[in-house]
Design a protein around this motif. Sequence first.
Motif, PDB file in Angstrom:
ATOM      1  N   ALA A  29     -30.172 -29.242  20.124  1.00  0.00           N
ATOM      2  CA  ALA A  29     -30.931 -29.176  18.873  1.00  0.00           C
ATOM      3  C   ALA A  29     -30.848 -27.776  18.266  1.00  0.00           C
ATOM      4  O   ALA A  29     -30.653 -27.618  17.054  1.00  0.00           O
ATOM      5  N   ALA A  30     -30.980 -26.761  19.115  1.00  0.00           N
ATOM      6  CA  ALA A  30     -30.935 -25.379  18.631  1.00  0.00           C
ATOM      7  C   ALA A  30     -29.587 -25.060  18.001  1.00  0.00           C
ATOM      8  O   ALA A  30     -29.513 -24.370  16.968  1.00  0.00           O
ATOM      9  N   LEU A  31     -28.516 -25.569  18.569  1.00  0.00           N
ATOM     10  CA  LEU A  31     -27.189 -25.303  18.026  1.00  0.00           C
ATOM     11  C   LEU A  31     -27.028 -25.948  16.643  1.00  0.00           C
ATOM     12  O   LEU A  31     -26.523 -25.313  15.705  1.00  0.00           O
ATOM     13  N   VAL A  32     -27.467 -27.189  16.495  1.00  0.00           N
ATOM     14  CA  VAL A  32     -27.381 -27.866  15.189  1.00  0.00           C
ATOM     15  C   VAL A  32     -28.196 -27.101  14.155  1.00  0.00           C
ATOM     16  O   VAL A  32     -27.758 -26.871  13.019  1.00  0.00           O
ATOM     17  N   ILE A  33     -29.406 -26.674  14.535  1.00  0.00           N
ATOM     18  CA  ILE A  33     -30.280 -25.938  13.621  1.00  0.00           C
ATOM     19  C   ILE A  33     -29.636 -24.623  13.196  1.00  0.00           C
ATOM     20  O   ILE A  33     -29.604 -24.283  12.003  1.00  0.00           O
ATOM     21  N   TYR A  34     -29.116 -23.900  14.152  1.00  0.00           N
ATOM     22  CA  TYR A  34     -28.534 -22.586  13.863  1.00  0.00           C
ATOM     23  C   TYR A  34     -27.327 -22.721  12.938  1.00  0.00           C
ATOM     24  O   TYR A  34     -27.169 -21.948  11.982  1.00  0.00           O
ATOM     25  N   LEU A  35     -26.498 -23.716  13.182  1.00  0.00           N
ATOM     26  CA  LEU A  35     -25.313 -23.925  12.333  1.00  0.00           C
ATOM     27  C   LEU A  35     -25.730 -24.355  10.925  1.00  0.00           C
ATOM     28  O   LEU A  35     -25.120 -23.933   9.930  1.00  0.00           O
ATOM     29  N   ALA A  36     -26.778 -25.182  10.827  1.00  0.00           N
ATOM     30  CA  ALA A  36     -27.244 -25.616   9.507  1.00  0.00           C
ATOM     31  C   ALA A  36     -27.754 -24.435   8.698  1.00  0.00           C
ATOM     32  O   ALA A  36     -27.464 -24.306   7.502  1.00  0.00           O
ATOM     33  N   ALA A  38     -26.958 -21.293   9.124  1.00  0.00           N
ATOM     34  CA  ALA A  38     -25.886 -20.337   8.860  1.00  0.00           C
ATOM     35  C   ALA A  38     -25.138 -20.689   7.586  1.00  0.00           C
ATOM     36  O   ALA A  38     -24.683 -19.811   6.854  1.00  0.00           O
ATOM     37  N   GLY A  39     -24.974 -21.977   7.321  1.00  0.00           N
ATOM     38  CA  GLY A  39     -24.316 -22.414   6.094  1.00  0.00           C
ATOM     39  C   GLY A  39     -22.831 -22.136   6.062  1.00  0.00           C
ATOM     40  O   GLY A  39     -22.204 -22.185   4.997  1.00  0.00           O
ATOM     41  N   GLY A  40     -22.244 -21.847   7.192  1.00  0.00           N
ATOM     42  CA  GLY A  40     -20.818 -21.555   7.263  1.00  0.00           C
ATOM     43  C   GLY A  40     -20.396 -21.386   8.712  1.00  0.00           C
ATOM     44  O   GLY A  40     -21.201 -21.603   9.637  1.00  0.00           O
ATOM     45  N   ALA A  84     -10.857 -23.136  17.326  1.00  0.00           N
ATOM     46  CA  ALA A  84     -10.629 -22.323  18.520  1.00  0.00           C
ATOM     47  C   ALA A  84     -11.584 -21.154  18.595  1.00  0.00           C
ATOM     48  O   ALA A  84     -11.997 -20.739  19.684  1.00  0.00           O
ATOM     49  N   ALA A  85     -11.978 -20.611  17.428  1.00  0.00           N
ATOM     50  CA  ALA A  85     -12.808 -19.404  17.428  1.00  0.00           C
ATOM     51  C   ALA A  85     -14.179 -19.604  16.810  1.00  0.00           C
ATOM     52  O   ALA A  85     -15.063 -18.765  16.980  1.00  0.00           O
ATOM     53  N   SER A  86     -14.376 -20.717  16.069  1.00  0.00           N
ATOM     54  CA  SER A  86     -15.649 -20.852  15.350  1.00  0.00           C
ATOM     55  C   SER A  86     -16.110 -22.301  15.304  1.00  0.00           C
ATOM     56  O   SER A  86     -15.342 -23.229  15.569  1.00  0.00           O
ATOM     57  N   LEU A  87     -17.403 -22.448  14.954  1.00  0.00           N
ATOM     58  CA  LEU A  87     -18.030 -23.746  14.806  1.00  0.00           C
ATOM     59  C   LEU A  87     -18.673 -23.818  13.432  1.00  0.00           C
ATOM     60  O   LEU A  87     -19.173 -22.819  12.923  1.00  0.00           O
ATOM     61  N   SER A  88     -18.690 -25.009  12.842  1.00  0.00           N
ATOM     62  CA  SER A  88     -19.408 -25.174  11.578  1.00  0.00           C
ATOM     63  C   SER A  88     -19.872 -26.616  11.458  1.00  0.00           C
ATOM     64  O   SER A  88     -19.207 -27.537  11.923  1.00  0.00           O
ATOM     65  N   LEU A  89     -21.050 -26.775  10.860  1.00  0.00           N
ATOM     66  CA  LEU A  89     -21.603 -28.101  10.607  1.00  0.00           C
ATOM     67  C   LEU A  89     -20.946 -28.646   9.344  1.00  0.00           C
ATOM     68  O   LEU A  89     -20.727 -27.905   8.382  1.00  0.00           O
TER      69      LEU A  89
END
Length: 508
Positions: A29-36, A38-40, A84-89
């Motif tokens: 849940a924390a990962l989804v929230i943080y990515l949301a 961040a907006g990028g 490989a280096a990043s994540l984004s929603l």
Amino acid sequence: MELIQLRLLGFPEFRLNGQRIELALRKAAALVIYLAEAGGPVARDVAATLLWPEADEEAARARLRRTLYKIRIAFGEEIISAGAASLSLRPAVEADSIAFDHACDAGLLDEAAGLYTGDYLAGFALPDCPEFEEWVFFRREALRSRLVQALERLVEARIDGGDARGAVMHATRLAALDPLSESAHRHLIRAHLAAGDRAAAERQGEACVRLLRDELGVAPDPATLALLRASDDEMPRTRYVAVDGIHIACQTIGSGPADIVLVPGFISHVERIWEDRSCRAWLSAVSRLGRLILFDRRGMGLSDRVGARPTVEATARDILAVMDAAGSRKAVLVGASEGGPGCIRFAVDHPDRLTGLVLWGSLAKGSRAPDYPFALTAAQYDLWQQRLLAGWGGPAEIETFAPSVASDRQARAWWAGLLRAASSPGAVAGLLQALRDADVRPLLSKVSAPTLVLHRRGDRAVRVEAGRYLAARIPGARFVEVEGEDHWFWVGEQGALLEGIGGMVSGG
């Protein structure tokens, strides 16, 4: 494209096309929230360190991969683009916290108030992730501060518009947010009076007196009690002026032959400053010298929050807009502390609008340089900022700003409340960074207005050498060294400052 909806104001909830999704694993849940938020894109290493700070790099990356898998299983599809280096929603995401910010930015205050159904991530915690917890704290405080500002403006707008019932509704919510805030109680008292319900106003006044006595051991400010005597003279009404699409909160008090514009330091709140007896007495004394014009700089107090750092040029534009709105052609400009650089910029840009410039406890540069050795280095400044923000919500750094009253319970309670009302840790960080990077040294020789520089000899926040530097480089400036250690101008010896302003007003 399928829509992801996040409810983050309150305990977090997740939906996909309206269907609730259960994320039992809190770090998922924390990962989804943080990515949301961040907006990028967010670097994989950043996400892994944030959520698994105790693990080594390889273990953290492995846990991140497992968490991404569990998110995909919960949603039934891939909602996170994992490079490989990043994540984004993926883009089709709605979050109520982000919608709240947008509504505030657009001035849609009713919509913003309706969106705020609870504090950010209320009841959600990751005790083993201190960096994530700190990020949540700053985000929560920023959103809460914006809600307070929105409610204060809604109360005033409802009263002005004749909707007393709406004013009472918003003011009741405001008082519930911070029961120890006299300002919030005054808003509610004023709303009840506007509604013609004097009994409710008196009950609210009694509740305010009781809370302050029982919780803080202090008496209410006379300005609070004055409302119940149908006398609002203790505190002027707050008005707004638009500049650069931003609303600046301002007040005027007094009616003397000359205008005096006070430009505050890095913290201000045009209503909360009246709650401190010493500050109110000082403001009242100045208003007897001339018409006093007060305002909150952009991003601070009751003025609109802004995403960009408030530069000295922006402060100069705010001064001009406030003067124009008040019908002031010329004024004595009083710059306190960090407000000084903006005043110097204004003095160079608009010399015809000044009758005099007074600088109190001010400085020309926010951080140390080889030819400016009496400020903090950038690294020291950042450490001080961290200490200040860590204490936000309490009387942070009062020992630095006002050592003579640092042990006074009422002063400590007032300062803590002022900080909470004026800004949030996240919002004020940008302002402090702008101050650190400010440098008006090239402008000093161009100031043509009669200038008085005052500085306390033992000032712990801004060294006296900074005042001497200003006076030595502004043509014809006079320097007055005042006894004491306090940075605040309204505590300790104040005669020299009042006399200096009076001399500027009279042309002496």
